[in-house]
Design a protein around this motif. Structure first.
Motif, PDB file in Angstrom:
ATOM      1  N   GLU A  10       0.770  -1.300   0.074  1.00  0.00           N
ATOM      2  CA  GLU A  10       0.080   0.134  -0.166  1.00  0.00           C
ATOM      3  C   GLU A  10       1.088   1.373   0.130  1.00  0.00           C
ATOM      4  O   GLU A  10       0.583   2.148  -0.860  1.00  0.00           O
ATOM      5  N   ASN A  14       0.896   4.212  -2.755  1.00  0.00           N
ATOM      6  CA  ASN A  14       0.561   5.534  -2.545  1.00  0.00           C
ATOM      7  C   ASN A  14       1.869   6.564  -3.030  1.00  0.00           C
ATOM      8  O   ASN A  14       1.512   7.555  -3.735  1.00  0.00           O
ATOM      9  N   SER A 287      -6.149  19.010   4.121  1.00  0.00           N
ATOM     10  CA  SER A 287      -7.133  17.770   4.700  1.00  0.00           C
ATOM     11  C   SER A 287      -8.445  17.742   4.093  1.00  0.00           C
ATOM     12  O   SER A 287      -9.055  16.751   3.782  1.00  0.00           O
ATOM     13  N   PRO A 290      -9.043  15.764  -1.634  1.00  0.00           N
ATOM     14  CA  PRO A 290      -9.199  14.277  -1.728  1.00  0.00           C
ATOM     15  C   PRO A 290      -7.802  13.634  -1.597  1.00  0.00           C
ATOM     16  O   PRO A 290      -7.814  12.546  -1.226  1.00  0.00           O
ATOM     17  N   SER A 292      -5.217  14.465  -0.129  1.00  0.00           N
ATOM     18  CA  SER A 292      -4.782  14.124   1.263  1.00  0.00           C
ATOM     19  C   SER A 292      -4.565  12.880   1.785  1.00  0.00           C
ATOM     20  O   SER A 292      -3.548  12.608   2.711  1.00  0.00           O
ATOM     21  N   ARG A 293      -5.273  11.953   1.250  1.00  0.00           N
ATOM     22  CA  ARG A 293      -5.173  10.597   1.715  1.00  0.00           C
ATOM     23  C   ARG A 293      -3.669  10.158   1.217  1.00  0.00           C
ATOM     24  O   ARG A 293      -3.182   9.007   1.875  1.00  0.00           O
ATOM     25  N   LEU A 294      -3.059  10.559   0.367  1.00  0.00           N
ATOM     26  CA  LEU A 294      -1.783  10.167  -0.149  1.00  0.00           C
ATOM     27  C   LEU A 294      -0.338  10.781   0.923  1.00  0.00           C
ATOM     28  O   LEU A 294       0.645  10.285   0.606  1.00  0.00           O
ATOM     29  N   SER A 295      -0.972  11.899   1.633  1.00  0.00           N
ATOM     30  CA  SER A 295       0.328  12.509   2.431  1.00  0.00           C
ATOM     31  C   SER A 295      -0.200  12.074   3.851  1.00  0.00           C
ATOM     32  O   SER A 295       0.605  11.483   4.675  1.00  0.00           O
ATOM     33  N   GLY A 296      -1.260  12.555   4.259  1.00  0.00           N
ATOM     34  CA  GLY A 296      -2.156  12.339   5.471  1.00  0.00           C
ATOM     35  C   GLY A 296      -1.408  12.626   6.774  1.00  0.00           C
ATOM     36  O   GLY A 296      -0.500  13.472   7.039  1.00  0.00           O
ATOM     37  N   PRO A 301       0.960   7.710   5.014  1.00  0.00           N
ATOM     38  CA  PRO A 301       0.515   6.481   4.018  1.00  0.00           C
ATOM     39  C   PRO A 301       1.619   6.432   2.902  1.00  0.00           C
ATOM     40  O   PRO A 301       1.830   5.405   2.281  1.00  0.00           O
TER      41      PRO A 301
END
Length: 325
Positions: A10, A14, A287, A290, A292-296, A301
């Motif tokens: 995963e 990313n 945040s 959308p 931001s799921r890759l940096s979080g 991540p």
């Protein structure tokens, strides 16, 4: 490499998506195992950390549990002149005039054996149309994880200084030699981009004084545009802690570190003044984005370092510095 071989990792996915979305023309990935030769994990035969034993990651020429750990890799959509690549893996630290080797901490034999680069320094010539750009890449040691002798801070300073000397014509770079024995630095007027995780912030963190400034203040380096992001400003505000005490502008931070030091600017893409910067940024979405799921947030991540990119004029293409975990 083992993680990448499955296609199901995963974190690697990313990182790959970040690269695909930024679509670089030339890319450096730091901390990539088993690629070209580097100093990490290569036994020195000395007790470099003075703990009374010889062996282990801290006694290697560069910190690592096995040869090739924390290596580097360069990808390019443009041709690389592989015959003209220069590497400086074996350059001895003691051969740098005015070096900062902690002489009282190291034995005379160690001083003679120490290598400057904790991984390696590479000059990778990239052919873009009828023009050539030298991609100067490295990953200096973090200026921490040592003692009052500050051996890592001193080494970090001199690893960064190496490029400052290399891009300076004449006597300042005359001492440099590569792994084939060819001497001297970059030819006058050559275009270049210095990239990598330099592990040094001009205002905050634990750097030896003046470390990254050797590049930021260099007369041949273009710093008219500093990569930034809105996401890091948001992160600094939400995370607080050391971030609230920092002197530097949080918009320029590239690394999401634990306490201390908090978030700092550690990663750089620095073109020569002969290249006009069109745009530059840090991939650190806010945040509400959308992506931001890759940096979080922790657990991160992709990486604790964010991808840094810069567009230059030759013609319109993108140069990246990226450090993967």
């Amino acid at each position: 490499m083992q993680d990448l071989s499955t296609g199901n990792d995963e974190q690697a996915g990313n990182v790959a998506e970040i690269i695909q979305r930024t679509d670089p023309g030339v890319l450096l990935v730091n901390e990539f195992d088993y690629t070209a030769p580097v100093n990490t994990g290569v036994p020195s035969g000395f007790d470099l950390n003075n703990d009374g034993t010889v062996g282990g990651p801290d006694d290697a020429y560069g910190f690592g549990f096995f040869p090739g750990q924390y290596g580097m890799v360069v990808y390019s959509k443009y041709p690389i002149d592989t015959e003209a690549v220069r590497t400086f893996q074996q350059f001895r630290w003691t051969d740098m005039p005015g070096n900062l080797i902690p002489q009282d901490f190291c034995s005379p034999a160690e001083v003679e054996a120490l290598r400057l680069s904790s991984k390696s320094h590479w000059d990778v010539p990239i052919q873009v149309g009828d023009k050539r750009v030298h991609f100067l890449v490295s990953h200096p040691t973090p200026p921490v994880f040592d003692g009052p002798e500050d051996r890592n801070g001193r080494r970090n300073h001199d690893e960064i200084r190496f490029w400052a000397d290399y891009i300076s014509p004449g006597q300042r770079s005359a001492y440099i030699y590569d792994d084939t024995g060819t001497t001297g630095g970059l030819e006058p007027g050559a275009r270049f981009v210095i990239a990598g995780d330099q592990n040094s912030d001009p205002f905050d963190g634990d750097s030896y004084p003046g470390s990254i400034e050797a590049l930021l203040d260099h007369p041949r380096v273009n710093t008219k545009v500093t990569p930034d992001s809105e996401g890091v400003v948001e992160a600094a505000r939400l995370q607080g802690g050391s971030n609230a005490e920092h002197e530097g502008d949080p918009a320029y931070d590239t690394a999401d570190f634990a306490e201390p030091p908090g978030n700092i600017r550690a990663d750089y893409v620095l073109p020569s003044k002969s290249l006009r910067i069109l745009d530059a940024a840090v991939f650190w979405p806010t945040s509400d984005d959308p992506l931001s799921r890759l940096s979080g947030t922790f657990p991160l991540p992709a990486s604790d370092h964010r991808l840094v990119w810069g567009d230059s004029k030759l013609p319109h293409h993108r140069w990246l510095g990226e450090r993967s975990p």
